[in-house]
Scaffold this active site. Structure first.
Site, PDB file in Angstrom:
ATOM      1  N   LYS A  21       2.757  -6.199   9.333  1.00 26.15           N
ATOM      2  CA  LYS A  21       2.298  -4.706   9.643  1.00 26.15           C
ATOM      3  C   LYS A  21       0.703  -4.389   9.014  1.00 26.15           C
ATOM      4  CE  LYS A  21       3.920  -1.293   7.255  1.00 26.15           C
ATOM      5  NZ  LYS A  21       2.894  -0.432   6.673  1.00 26.15           N
ATOM      6  N   ASN A  22       0.739  -4.670   7.752  1.00 24.61           N
ATOM      7  CA  ASN A  22      -0.610  -4.371   7.086  1.00 24.61           C
ATOM      8  C   ASN A  22      -1.571  -5.331   7.632  1.00 24.61           C
ATOM      9  OD1 ASN A  22       1.073  -2.418   6.164  1.00 24.61           O
ATOM     10  ND2 ASN A  22       1.160  -3.212   4.151  1.00 24.61           N
ATOM     11  N   CYS A 115       3.482   6.788   3.483  1.00 19.47           N
ATOM     12  CA  CYS A 115       4.422   6.997   2.670  1.00 19.47           C
ATOM     13  C   CYS A 115       4.272   7.856   1.505  1.00 19.47           C
ATOM     14  CB  CYS A 115       4.896   5.602   2.188  1.00 19.47           C
ATOM     15  SG  CYS A 115       5.608   4.696   3.572  1.00 19.47           S
ATOM     16  N   ARG A 120      -2.687   8.833  -3.663  1.00 17.94           N
ATOM     17  CA  ARG A 120      -3.289   8.230  -2.647  1.00 17.94           C
ATOM     18  C   ARG A 120      -4.627   8.912  -2.433  1.00 17.94           C
ATOM     19  NH1 ARG A 120       0.637   5.433   1.361  1.00 17.94           N
ATOM     20  NH2 ARG A 120      -0.492   3.609   1.092  1.00 17.94           N
ATOM     21  N   ASP A 304       5.001  -3.426  -2.550  1.00 19.64           N
ATOM     22  CA  ASP A 304       5.840  -3.372  -1.429  1.00 19.64           C
ATOM     23  C   ASP A 304       7.168  -3.788  -1.640  1.00 19.64           C
ATOM     24  OD1 ASP A 304       3.198  -3.250   0.961  1.00 19.64           O
ATOM     25  OD2 ASP A 304       3.744  -1.854  -0.645  1.00 19.64           O
ATOM     26  N   ARG A 395       9.277   2.299  10.642  1.00 16.31           N
ATOM     27  CA  ARG A 395       8.068   2.478  10.585  1.00 16.31           C
ATOM     28  C   ARG A 395       7.215   0.944  10.366  1.00 16.31           C
ATOM     29  NH1 ARG A 395       4.846   6.960   7.283  1.00 16.31           N
ATOM     30  NH2 ARG A 395       3.425   5.597   7.819  1.00 16.31           N
TER      31      ARG A 395
HETATM   32  C1  EPZ Z   1      -2.329  -0.628   1.094  1.00 15.71           C
HETATM   33  O1  EPZ Z   1      -2.183   0.397   1.044  1.00 15.71           O
HETATM   34  C2  EPZ Z   1      -0.988  -0.947   2.048  1.00 15.71           C
HETATM   35  N1  EPZ Z   1      -1.131  -0.179   3.293  1.00 15.71           N
HETATM   36  C3  EPZ Z   1       0.408  -0.270   1.280  1.00 15.71           C
HETATM   37  O2  EPZ Z   1       1.471  -0.747   1.940  1.00 15.71           O
HETATM   38  C4  EPZ Z   1       0.357  -1.288   0.036  1.00 15.71           C
HETATM   39  O3  EPZ Z   1       1.270  -0.582  -0.886  1.00 15.71           O
HETATM   40  C5  EPZ Z   1      -1.010  -0.975  -0.832  1.00 15.71           C
HETATM   41  O4  EPZ Z   1      -2.021  -1.389  -0.030  1.00 15.71           O
HETATM   42  C6  EPZ Z   1      -0.981  -1.755  -2.078  1.00 15.71           C
HETATM   43  O5  EPZ Z   1      -0.807  -3.421  -1.791  1.00 15.71           O
HETATM   44  C7  EPZ Z   1      -1.630  -0.710   4.112  1.00 15.71           C
HETATM   45  O6  EPZ Z   1      -2.144  -1.635   4.165  1.00 15.71           O
HETATM   46  C8  EPZ Z   1      -1.730   0.180   5.580  1.00 15.71           C
HETATM   47  P1  EPZ Z   1      -4.447   0.760  -2.102  1.00 15.71           P
HETATM   48  P2  EPZ Z   1      -3.653   1.128   0.431  1.00 15.71           P
HETATM   49  O7  EPZ Z   1      -5.887   1.374  -1.556  1.00 15.71           O
HETATM   50  O8  EPZ Z   1      -5.039   0.552   0.994  1.00 15.71           O
HETATM   51  C9  EPZ Z   1      -5.283   4.040  -5.565  1.00 15.71           C
HETATM   52  C10 EPZ Z   1       3.399  -0.411   3.174  1.00 15.71           C
HETATM   53  O9  EPZ Z   1       4.702  -0.092   2.566  1.00 15.71           O
HETATM   54  N2  EPZ Z   1      -6.529   4.462  -4.894  1.00 15.71           N
HETATM   55  O10 EPZ Z   1      -4.585  -0.591  -2.517  1.00 15.71           O
HETATM   56  O11 EPZ Z   1      -3.725   2.689   0.662  1.00 15.71           O
HETATM   57  C11 EPZ Z   1      -3.953   4.307  -4.887  1.00 15.71           C
HETATM   58  O12 EPZ Z   1      -3.672   5.823  -5.001  1.00 15.71           O
HETATM   59  C12 EPZ Z   1       2.530   0.238   2.368  1.00 15.71           C
HETATM   60  O13 EPZ Z   1       3.314  -0.981   3.781  1.00 15.71           O
HETATM   61  C13 EPZ Z   1      -7.384   5.416  -5.402  1.00 15.71           C
HETATM   62  O14 EPZ Z   1      -7.095   5.794  -6.467  1.00 15.71           O
HETATM   63  O15 EPZ Z   1      -3.331   0.907  -1.172  1.00 15.71           O
HETATM   64  C14 EPZ Z   1      -3.105   3.257  -5.538  1.00 15.71           C
HETATM   65  O16 EPZ Z   1      -2.691   3.965  -6.640  1.00 15.71           O
HETATM   66  C15 EPZ Z   1       2.754   1.319   1.424  1.00 15.71           C
HETATM   67  N3  EPZ Z   1      -8.589   5.712  -4.795  1.00 15.71           N
HETATM   68  C16 EPZ Z   1      -3.813   2.250  -5.626  1.00 15.71           C
HETATM   69  O17 EPZ Z   1      -5.252   2.555  -5.688  1.00 15.71           O
HETATM   70  C17 EPZ Z   1      -8.835   4.937  -3.439  1.00 15.71           C
HETATM   71  O18 EPZ Z   1      -9.692   5.524  -2.922  1.00 15.71           O
HETATM   72  C18 EPZ Z   1      -3.709   0.951  -4.678  1.00 15.71           C
HETATM   73  O19 EPZ Z   1      -3.901   1.529  -3.329  1.00 15.71           O
HETATM   74  C19 EPZ Z   1      -7.824   4.211  -2.970  1.00 15.71           C
HETATM   75  C20 EPZ Z   1      -6.816   3.714  -3.410  1.00 15.71           C
END
Ligand code: EPZ
Length: 415
Positions: A21-22, A115, A120, A304, A395
């Site tokens: 999915k991702n 989610c 985020r 995840d 989803r």
């Molecule tokens: C991706 O989300 C995935 N979603 C998530 O999967 C997954 O849990 C996550 O990566 C971590 O592996 C998709 O690919 C669509 P991050 P993403 O930016 O990119 C913080 C699922 O169940 N952060 O790596 O949004 C954030 O708050 C979903 O399939 C900032 O602080 O995750 C988090 O604490 C859930 N500022 C950490 O970084 C930013 O600008 C990791 O987030 C961006 C992120």
């Protein structure tokens, strides 16, 4: 919509893993950069993918499901405004910012959704895109990005954010000059995105390491592409059979992406064999325990899978300690597990799970992976469990109830 689940059965049979999915979500975003039609094979027909396709169709892209995948023609895109209720529903709409900025020099987006597992924020995305020459203004609940001229630059992410890494890669693909992104996310989905972009004529190296080099090119051509299998769905079914007992043949996997979990389960009561793209798991009795699990950016334990590991931990003889270091609000599902008589306690970002005599009850799925965790727990519990708000599970998992039923689980979907 809800799942009505009857617990107490082992699982036996075969399941086929969907494309990740991702990965698919970021490939749909990246298709915007192409100057010709692209074909993404073997796409899961799930809500998040449908939602993403609706968003790019509203921008003017032509989309068609056929031949087991999706044809996307981005050449008629005539808008860069993704400010609507659709984009609020999924976090992946944010991943359109990089390609739209890279292709058209401007994009407007509202605060995105997804989610509810934490605040985020978008600061890492914004910082990376500004380094590549973009500027951003906030008005109402939208963000307006624009760039007169994107230029190659050195970008160091303050945290290896998956989305920010992918947005920066896609934004730099058509910029002039060379960009280097440091402290990148190394997830397999980032590597898949590089493979897709390079197949369209991009010049990107380093995905899978903490440093990615992008040499800007003038334009990208079309391609046909098969995404990697979904490692989180694979892990879900591995933890399912480990929890319930039985024997599963899980087909269409990428072994190197789930070896960490296979090792953890092998050191328990699981007999595991890996052949090419198949994993066989036989579980004859209770697992000892999953030890300590600390979620971390790849190659660490994926956040995840954390909720699914917790469900499995409730069937283990020894205590499992789970530390969630990525999202600050990813234990909501555990509150629901307590309604099933789970023996667990939460203290800050640490959850301790012990062997539990789970008893069926009605629970509410708070998010995608938390909902899947509740399903596993319900299949393990004595009696009937009703998982409400089961839409959130669908989803990310295509035909989840059908796949579970096909291996002997008692689950019925009800409106
Ligand atoms: C991706 O989300 C995935 N979603 C998530 O999967 C997954 O849990 C996550 O990566 C971590 O592996 C998709 O690919 C669509 P991050 P993403 O930016 O990119 C913080 C699922 O169940 N952060 O790596 O949004 C954030 O708050 C979903 O399939 C900032 O602080 O995750 C988090 O604490 C859930 N500022 C950490 O970084 C930013 O600008 C990791 O987030 C961006 C992120």
């Amino acid at each position: 919509m809800k799942y009505v689940i009857e617990g107490g059965n082992k699982v036996f049979g075969k399941v086929e893993i969907q494309s990740a999915k991702n990965s698919v979500l970021s490939l749909i975003s990246a298709s915007v950069l192409s100057s010709e039609e692209v074909f993404i094979e073997n796409c899961p027909n799930i809500y998040d993918v449908e939602c993403m396709l609706k968003i790019i169709k509203k921008l003017g892209a032509r989309v068609k499901w056929a031949d087991g995948g999706i044809y996307i023609d981005p050449t008629k895109i005539n808008s860069t405004c993704i400010c609507d209720k659709l984009s609020k529903k999924i976090r992946a709409s944010l991943f359109l910012v990089g390609p739209l900025l890279g292709k058209f020099g401007a994009v407007t987006i509202n605060q995105t959704g997804g989610c509810d597992i934490g605040s985020r924020p978008l600061d890492i995305h914004i910082d990376a895109l500004e380094k590549l020459g973009a500027s951003v203004e906030a008005y109402d609940d939208c963000l307006y990005f624009h760039a007169d001229k994107l230029k190659g630059n050195f970008v160091r992410l303050k945290y290896p954010s998956v989305g920010a890494t992918e947005n920066a890669m896609m934004c730099a693909t058509l910029s002039c000059g060379v960009s280097v992104i440091e402290n990148c996310a190394k997830e397999p989905e980032v590597v898949d995105l590089q493979r897709f972009l390079n197949k369209m004529g991009a010049k990107i190296q380093g995905a899978g390491t903490s440093c990615i080099r992008i040499e800007g090119v003038k334009c990208l051509h079309g391609c046909s592409f098969k995404p990697i299998p979904d490692r989180i769905e694979t892990g879900t079914f591995m933890l399912l059979v480990a929890t319930l007992g039985g024997e599963l043949e899980i087909n269409g996997i990428k072994p190197e992406n789930i070896l960490f979990l296979a090792e953890k389960l092998r050191n328990n009561a699981c007999k595991i064999s890996l052949y090419n793209d198949i994993i066989y798991i036989r579980v004859n009795n209770n697992l000892k325990g999953l030890g300590e699990i600390v979620t971390a950016p790849y190659p660490g334990f994926p956040t995840d899978l954390q909720p699914l590991a917790c469900a499995c931990a409730l069937s283990c003889d020894e205590e499992t300690v789970i530390k969630e270091t990525i999202f600050e609000n990813r234990f909501k599902y555990a509150e629901e597990l307590l309604k099933l008589n789970a023996n667990l306690e939460i203290s800050g970002n640490t959850l301790r799970a012990r062997k539990s005599e789970l008893v069926g009850s009605t629970v509410y799925a708070p998010d995608l992976r938390g909902g899947a965790s509740l399903c596993i727990a319900g299949l393990y519990a004595e009696g009937v469990t009703v998982v409400e708000n089961a839409e959130v599970v669908e989803r990310g998992y295509e035909n989840f109830d059908k796949k579970l039923k096909s291996i002997g689980a008692k689950i019925i979907k009800k409106k």
